[in-house]
Design an enzyme around this catalytic site. Structure first.
Site, mmCIF file in Angstrom:
data_model
loop_
_atom_site.group_PDB
_atom_site.id
_atom_site.type_symbol
_atom_site.label_atom_id
_atom_site.label_comp_id
_atom_site.label_asym_id
_atom_site.label_seq_id
_atom_site.Cartn_x
_atom_site.Cartn_y
_atom_site.Cartn_z
ATOM 1 N N GLU A 223 -0.876 44.343 29.268
ATOM 2 C CA GLU A 223 0.292 43.184 28.586
ATOM 3 C C GLU A 223 1.557 44.021 28.648
ATOM 4 O O GLU A 223 2.027 43.553 29.256
ATOM 5 C CB GLU A 223 -0.269 42.096 27.468
ATOM 6 C CG GLU A 223 0.907 41.333 27.688
ATOM 7 C CD GLU A 223 0.954 40.124 27.413
ATOM 8 O OE1 GLU A 223 -0.123 38.970 27.269
ATOM 9 O OE2 GLU A 223 0.860 39.297 26.092
ATOM 10 N N ARG A 249 35.200 44.579 41.179
ATOM 11 C CA ARG A 249 36.113 43.718 40.544
ATOM 12 C C ARG A 249 37.321 45.113 40.152
ATOM 13 O O ARG A 249 37.012 46.396 40.489
ATOM 14 C CB ARG A 249 35.664 43.577 39.505
ATOM 15 C CG ARG A 249 36.189 43.500 37.438
ATOM 16 C CD ARG A 249 36.827 41.441 38.183
ATOM 17 N NE ARG A 249 37.577 41.483 36.541
ATOM 18 C CZ ARG A 249 37.939 40.576 36.678
ATOM 19 N NH1 ARG A 249 38.520 39.490 38.069
ATOM 20 N NH2 ARG A 249 38.400 40.300 35.309
ATOM 21 N N GLN A 260 35.914 55.251 33.494
ATOM 22 C CA GLN A 260 34.881 56.371 32.876
ATOM 23 C C GLN A 260 34.040 55.333 32.061
ATOM 24 O O GLN A 260 32.456 55.552 31.855
ATOM 25 C CB GLN A 260 35.274 57.431 32.217
ATOM 26 C CG GLN A 260 33.917 58.094 31.854
ATOM 27 C CD GLN A 260 34.249 59.969 30.922
ATOM 28 O OE1 GLN A 260 35.576 59.698 31.247
ATOM 29 N NE2 GLN A 260 33.591 60.140 30.468
#
Length: 361
Positions: A223, A249, A260
């Protein structure tokens, strides 16, 4: 090849349908590493992780994938490894095909990370054991047909006093509780399961009496590695969403990806993704080779992937701004599905403890 996973684009419903579950079975997601002669696909850990990484990337219902992985690694796989009776085999085949849903009963109100002090008891009686107690957090609890339940058979023996049992939902004294209302992974129903004078015949003891801790540790090894492949895929999808967003955008007359500070966030997401992917590959290789350090490698992969997906989801919310905070939007949904990753299958603190132990500390 196109794989059609069951789910709506964004699922926030408290459950899944039997039809969806059966489709997961047909896709081979419910018995990936179970041997073919027991009804599974017989995949290696590495191949299993590759399949679940793909699933995590293209299937938007992370909760249902989590339900399937918990069913596979915490129930079906340990049953395949430690089965000894025809009853076990019949249930195992039904789990792999999608005919049956399974839940793991380990966690209790006062036994989370410390699984050596289970209040649920199994008292020997003629022909079997009488189980009493409550499991507080059972994945697939409300919908499961069968449970792999861990109970104390010898309170003085510590980890050697725990035994695993196959409990059928229709057994007398089995009562699943109401599903918890969770923040994320909402399509995986989780609930308590109450056991009151539940008689389990000897043929449904899984593995030797007293071997419960070893069986659970085996399930957690798989798991903590293969289940978290889902989150590697999820990070890949999240990265793609963010790259597309910062390219499109525009603010101050330029794409925000040109700034940056924004680019640095995206690069950090890429770094976390690839670090987790490589650690997962190493962990799965160790499992396939039965290496001595497999537990430590799985813990390291789980730690980096789980903390990485949460950090990246938070970065994504900031990159999307207000849109990332709107309920139901992909980024917000991914954040809620990610938060629990540092808790289940052993908390981050437990993983650090396992890693420290591998280092001899």
């Amino acid at each position: 090849m196109t794989v059609e996973f069951p789910s709506s684009p964004v699922s926030d419903q408290p459950g899944y349908s039997r039809q969806d579950w059966a489709r997961l079975g047909r896709l081979g997601l419910l018995g990936t590493a179970v041997p073919a002669d027991s009804g599974g696909s017989g995949l290696t850990a590495q191949a299993t992780a590759e399949l679940l990484t793909l699933a995590g990337e293209v299937c938007h219902d992370t909760g249902m994938l989590f339900a399937a992985a918990a069913h596979s690694f915490a129930c079906a796989l340990p049953l395949a490894r430690f089965q000894s009776t025809g009853v076990h085999d019949r249930w195992l085949r039904a789990m792999c095909s999608g005919e049956a849903i399974a839940g793991c009963g380990m966690t209790e109100a006062h036994a989370g990370s410390d699984t050596s002090r289970l209040a649920t008891t199994a008292s020997p009686v003629t022909g079997g054991y009488l189980l009493n107690g409550t499991k507080s957090w059972v994945g697939n609890g409300p919908t499961a047909d069968v449970y792999l339940v861990y109970a104390t058979t010898d309170p003085e023996a510590g980890h050697l006093g725990t035994t695993a049992f196959l409990v059928e939902r229709t057994d007398s004294g089995v009562r699943p509780g109401q599903a918890h209302d969770k923040t994320g992974l909402r399509s995986c129903p989780v609930s308590p399961v109450h056991l009151e004078d539940c008689l389990i015949p000897d043929e449904r003891v899984v593995g030797p009496v007293g071997a419960g801790a070893a069986i659970f540790a085996y399930s957690m090894l798989w798991e903590r590695s293969c289940l978290f492949a889902i989150y590697v895929g999820l990070q890949q999808r999240l990265l793609g969403l963010c790259v597309d967003h910062v390219r499109r955008r525009r603010q101050f007359g330029r794409a925000i990806g040109d700034f940056q500070a924004v680019a640095d966030r995206v690069v950090a997401m890429k770094t976390r993704l690839e670090s987790g992917r490589l650690l997962l590959e190493r962990a799965c290789l160790a499992i396939d080779e039965e290496a001595d350090d497999a537990e430590g490698r799985a813990a390291l992969a789980k730690l980096v992937i789980s903390e990485g997906v949460v950090a990246s989801a938070l970065d994504a919310v900031n990159l999307f701004g207000g849109a990332g905070y709107l309920q139901g939007e992909p980024v917000e949904h991914i954040l809620r599905d990610s938060v629990a990753a540092t808790i289940f299958s052993g908390t981050s603190d437990i993983q650090r403890r396992l890693i420290a132990r591998e280092l001899g500390l």
